[in-house]
Design a protein around this motif. Structure first.
Motif, PDB file in Angstrom:
ATOM      1  N   LEU A 134      -6.771  16.351  12.258  1.00  0.00           N
ATOM      2  CA  LEU A 134      -5.696  15.364  12.363  1.00  0.00           C
ATOM      3  C   LEU A 134      -5.959  14.389  13.501  1.00  0.00           C
ATOM      4  O   LEU A 134      -5.653  13.196  13.389  1.00  0.00           O
ATOM      5  CB  LEU A 134      -4.352  16.059  12.554  1.00  0.00           C
ATOM      6  CG  LEU A 134      -3.109  15.161  12.462  1.00  0.00           C
ATOM      7  CD1 LEU A 134      -3.072  14.397  11.149  1.00  0.00           C
ATOM      8  CD2 LEU A 134      -1.831  15.968  12.643  1.00  0.00           C
ATOM      9  N   ARG A 135      -6.545  14.865  14.579  1.00  0.00           N
ATOM     10  CA  ARG A 135      -6.910  13.970  15.679  1.00  0.00           C
ATOM     11  C   ARG A 135      -7.954  12.970  15.209  1.00  0.00           C
ATOM     12  O   ARG A 135      -7.875  11.768  15.531  1.00  0.00           O
ATOM     13  CB  ARG A 135      -7.431  14.783  16.866  1.00  0.00           C
ATOM     14  CG  ARG A 135      -8.028  13.947  18.006  1.00  0.00           C
ATOM     15  CD  ARG A 135      -6.987  13.037  18.642  1.00  0.00           C
ATOM     16  NE  ARG A 135      -7.553  12.234  19.706  1.00  0.00           N
ATOM     17  CZ  ARG A 135      -7.585  12.616  21.000  1.00  0.00           C
ATOM     18  NH1 ARG A 135      -7.068  13.796  21.368  1.00  0.00           N
ATOM     19  NH2 ARG A 135      -8.100  11.834  21.907  1.00  0.00           N
ATOM     20  N   ARG A 136      -8.939  13.439  14.448  1.00  0.00           N
ATOM     21  CA  ARG A 136      -9.956  12.510  13.952  1.00  0.00           C
ATOM     22  C   ARG A 136      -9.330  11.454  13.050  1.00  0.00           C
ATOM     23  O   ARG A 136      -9.695  10.276  13.099  1.00  0.00           O
ATOM     24  CB  ARG A 136     -11.061  13.266  13.200  1.00  0.00           C
ATOM     25  CG  ARG A 136     -11.930  14.141  14.077  1.00  0.00           C
ATOM     26  CD  ARG A 136     -13.199  14.563  13.346  1.00  0.00           C
ATOM     27  NE  ARG A 136     -12.926  15.409  12.186  1.00  0.00           N
ATOM     28  CZ  ARG A 136     -12.793  16.718  12.225  1.00  0.00           C
ATOM     29  NH1 ARG A 136     -12.866  17.362  13.397  1.00  0.00           N
ATOM     30  NH2 ARG A 136     -12.582  17.421  11.124  1.00  0.00           N
ATOM     31  N   VAL A 137      -8.376  11.881  12.213  1.00  0.00           N
ATOM     32  CA  VAL A 137      -7.721  10.933  11.311  1.00  0.00           C
ATOM     33  C   VAL A 137      -6.954   9.884  12.108  1.00  0.00           C
ATOM     34  O   VAL A 137      -7.044   8.678  11.833  1.00  0.00           O
ATOM     35  CB  VAL A 137      -6.775  11.671  10.347  1.00  0.00           C
ATOM     36  CG1 VAL A 137      -5.937  10.681   9.549  1.00  0.00           C
ATOM     37  CG2 VAL A 137      -7.581  12.560   9.405  1.00  0.00           C
ATOM     38  N   VAL A 138      -6.184  10.314  13.098  1.00  0.00           N
ATOM     39  CA  VAL A 138      -5.421   9.380  13.924  1.00  0.00           C
ATOM     40  C   VAL A 138      -6.373   8.437  14.659  1.00  0.00           C
ATOM     41  O   VAL A 138      -6.163   7.212  14.692  1.00  0.00           O
ATOM     42  CB  VAL A 138      -4.523  10.137  14.919  1.00  0.00           C
ATOM     43  CG1 VAL A 138      -3.897   9.175  15.920  1.00  0.00           C
ATOM     44  CG2 VAL A 138      -3.440  10.902  14.174  1.00  0.00           C
ATOM     45  N   ASP A 139      -7.425   8.990  15.252  1.00  0.00           N
ATOM     46  CA  ASP A 139      -8.395   8.167  15.978  1.00  0.00           C
ATOM     47  C   ASP A 139      -9.001   7.100  15.082  1.00  0.00           C
ATOM     48  O   ASP A 139      -9.088   5.918  15.457  1.00  0.00           O
ATOM     49  CB  ASP A 139      -9.511   9.039  16.548  1.00  0.00           C
ATOM     50  CG  ASP A 139      -9.109   9.772  17.823  1.00  0.00           C
ATOM     51  OD1 ASP A 139      -8.130   9.348  18.464  1.00  0.00           O
ATOM     52  OD2 ASP A 139      -9.782  10.753  18.183  1.00  0.00           O
ATOM     53  N   PHE A 192       0.844  -1.178   0.000  1.00  0.00           N
ATOM     54  CA  PHE A 192       0.000   0.000   0.000  1.00  0.00           C
ATOM     55  C   PHE A 192       0.891   1.244   0.000  1.00  0.00           C
ATOM     56  O   PHE A 192       2.107   1.158   0.200  1.00  0.00           O
ATOM     57  CB  PHE A 192      -0.890   0.032   1.254  1.00  0.00           C
ATOM     58  CG  PHE A 192      -2.010  -0.957   1.225  1.00  0.00           C
ATOM     59  CD1 PHE A 192      -3.267  -0.592   0.769  1.00  0.00           C
ATOM     60  CD2 PHE A 192      -1.818  -2.261   1.660  1.00  0.00           C
ATOM     61  CE1 PHE A 192      -4.310  -1.500   0.740  1.00  0.00           C
ATOM     62  CE2 PHE A 192      -2.847  -3.181   1.634  1.00  0.00           C
ATOM     63  CZ  PHE A 192      -4.103  -2.800   1.169  1.00  0.00           C
ATOM     64  N   GLY A 193       0.281   2.397  -0.197  1.00  0.00           N
ATOM     65  CA  GLY A 193       1.018   3.647  -0.079  1.00  0.00           C
ATOM     66  C   GLY A 193       1.339   3.933   1.377  1.00  0.00           C
ATOM     67  O   GLY A 193       0.629   3.500   2.291  1.00  0.00           O
ATOM     68  N   ALA A 194       2.425   4.681   1.617  1.00  0.00           N
ATOM     69  CA  ALA A 194       2.855   5.000   2.983  1.00  0.00           C
ATOM     70  C   ALA A 194       2.105   6.232   3.479  1.00  0.00           C
ATOM     71  O   ALA A 194       2.556   7.359   3.326  1.00  0.00           O
ATOM     72  CB  ALA A 194       4.355   5.246   3.019  1.00  0.00           C
ATOM     73  N   GLY A 195       0.960   6.019   4.026  1.00  0.00           N
ATOM     74  CA  GLY A 195       0.145   7.113   4.526  1.00  0.00           C
ATOM     75  C   GLY A 195      -1.304   6.693   4.575  1.00  0.00           C
ATOM     76  O   GLY A 195      -1.618   5.498   4.589  1.00  0.00           O
ATOM     77  N   VAL A 196      -2.200   7.676   4.561  1.00  0.00           N
ATOM     78  CA  VAL A 196      -3.626   7.378   4.637  1.00  0.00           C
ATOM     79  C   VAL A 196      -4.394   8.418   3.828  1.00  0.00           C
ATOM     80  O   VAL A 196      -4.030   9.603   3.793  1.00  0.00           O
ATOM     81  CB  VAL A 196      -4.106   7.371   6.110  1.00  0.00           C
ATOM     82  CG1 VAL A 196      -3.886   8.722   6.773  1.00  0.00           C
ATOM     83  CG2 VAL A 196      -5.565   6.945   6.214  1.00  0.00           C
ATOM     84  N   GLY A 197      -5.414   7.957   3.127  1.00  0.00           N
ATOM     85  CA  GLY A 197      -6.308   8.866   2.419  1.00  0.00           C
ATOM     86  C   GLY A 197      -7.407   9.323   3.369  1.00  0.00           C
ATOM     87  O   GLY A 197      -7.932   8.539   4.151  1.00  0.00           O
TER      88      GLY A 197
END
Length: 417
Positions: A160-165, A82-87
């Motif tokens: 960013l908190r929502r993404v991490v969560d 996969f790609g190194a990160g998140v969509g």
């Protein structure tokens, strides 16, 4: 029926059981494996439906796991990354967030595009910095806290908190933040060191490789119903009436079955629902895992991906495979397929009108809970000659299952003398 004789009998052909049996067999000792299912793998199974490879409960393999290279031939798995990160699905668009520890050079670009705020990046680095020193995480378990409390203390807020969560909710199968922060940081370290991938033949290629080294020592469709002590050692009875006698028995099942067979205390687990769909439409986006970064409660999906974009072998030529996963368990009704499809399409930003359902997996005990303080290396001895191994005895991961199998196999060998 004549009883089967063995020095060591392993109950369960998941990763832990196969790794344990492999350690014992490599030392030249007599070992057998009995598996309840019709194939090896335990929770790691791959269903092939109309040419699509669908892993039971969305799973990925991180090649950075230290135990992996000690256990299998990684090159033989032919990993697809996969790609190194998140969509991330936002209110008006989607953005790709690169992993700040693995792709630090992309952070300025994300700041310039206002994908993240500088204060949030500082807070994220403040939280993730201990992942650079994993020995400190496992040594100072007395200072461990919940993931929720640690992220709050770091001051991580906003999108960013929502993404991490939401990203970690899909990894840990816990959206309440009750997981050990030390364990979460150990996984963050693995994401920094390696990019998640999928074997060309599906995740089940991993246990199949381990089982291939054991040859005919593995018996499937042999569900064990009783493990009892007798004058000669241990007697193991299967549902089909088969009986085995062994000097040592290793119960390498899930936590519920281990409690029933070996008398250990079961640990809580998290469940997951995964839907798989076939699509004929070309996917224009990157080979990434996507999460919903919008505020509020939007739907049941914790992550979704066009799997065939990262792993082309998971779909027939010219077709595409989409997955979406949701948490499931007490207090969480099983979401309807239509709900899952609609939310996944929103996150990916595509029209799901042409998606055809392939299969749904509902996995009750998908992952052992890992509350603070982080406890690794739980006791693997349940009695004289009776052992227990699995990811519920170590860390709740492929790494933990393999480590537990190896150290249990080594303990059995020491006991055999």
């Amino acid at each position: 029926m004549v009883a089967e004789e063995a020095e060591v009998l392993v109950v369960g052909a998941g990763l832990a059981g196969l790794r344990c049996a492999g350690v014992v067999a490599a030392a030249g000792r007599d070992v057998r494996v009995w598996e309840a299912g019709d194939e090896v793998g335990g929770r790691i199974r791959t269903d092939v439906v109309d040419g699509f490879r669908c892993d039971r409960g969305f799973q990925v393999l991180n090649p950075a796991y230290p135990e992996l290279a000690r256990s299998v031939d990684i090159a033989n798995l032919r990993l697809q990354h996969f790609g190194a990160g998140v969509g991330v699905r936002r209110e008006d668009d989607a953005v790709i967030l690169a992993h700040p520890l693995r792709r630090p050079t992309r952070v300025p670009g994300m700041l310039a595009k206002r994908a993240v705020r500088p204060s949030d990046v500082v807070a994220l680095v403040r939280w993730a910095y201990p992942a650079l020193r994993p020995s400190a995480l496992t040594a100072n378990t007395g200072g461990d806290t919940t993931l929720l409390a640690a992220l709050d203390d770091a001051g991580l807020r906003g999108e960013l908190r929502r993404v991490v969560d939401r990203f970690l909710a899909g990894v840990l199968l816990d959206d309440g933040g009750s997981t050990s922060n030390a364990f979460a940081l150990l996984l963050v370290r693995m994401f920094a060191l390696g990019v998640p991938a999928l074997p060309a033949a599906g995740m089940q290629a991993l246990p199949r490789q381990l089982a291939g080294r054991l040859g005919d020592r593995v018996s499937t469709t042999r569900r064990v119903v009783e493990v009892s002590r007798d004058s000669a050692g241990w007697r193991v009875t299967a549902e089909d009436g088969a009986v085995a006698r062994a000097r040592h028995v290793v119960v390498a099942t899930d936590t519920r079955a281990a409690a029933a067979l070996a008398g250990t205390d079961p640990v809580p687990t998290h469940g997951v629902v995964t839907d798989w769909w076939a699509s004929d439409r070309e996917w224009p986006g990157p080979p990434m895992l996507f999460v919903d970064g919008r505020s509020g409660s939007r739907g049941p999906v914790v992550n979704t991906a066009v799997i065939s974009a990262a792993a082309p072998t998971y779909a027939p030529a010219g077709r595409h495979l989409v997955q979406a996963s949701a948490l499931w368990g007490p207090g969480r009704p099983e979401p309807a397929e239509t709900q899952m499809r609609a939310h996944a399409a929103e996150i990916l930003g595509v029209d799901a009108g042409g998606w055809q359902p392939v299969i749904r997996h509902v996995v009750r005990d998908a992952l052992p809970a890992q509350p603070p303080p982080l406890r690794t290396r739980r006791p693997n001895r349940a009695g004289a000659g009776l052992w227990v191994c699995g990811d519920h005895r170590d860390t709740a991961s492929i790494q933990g299952a393999l480590v537990s199998g190896r150290r249990t196999g080594a303990a059995v060998l020491r006991a055999l003398g």
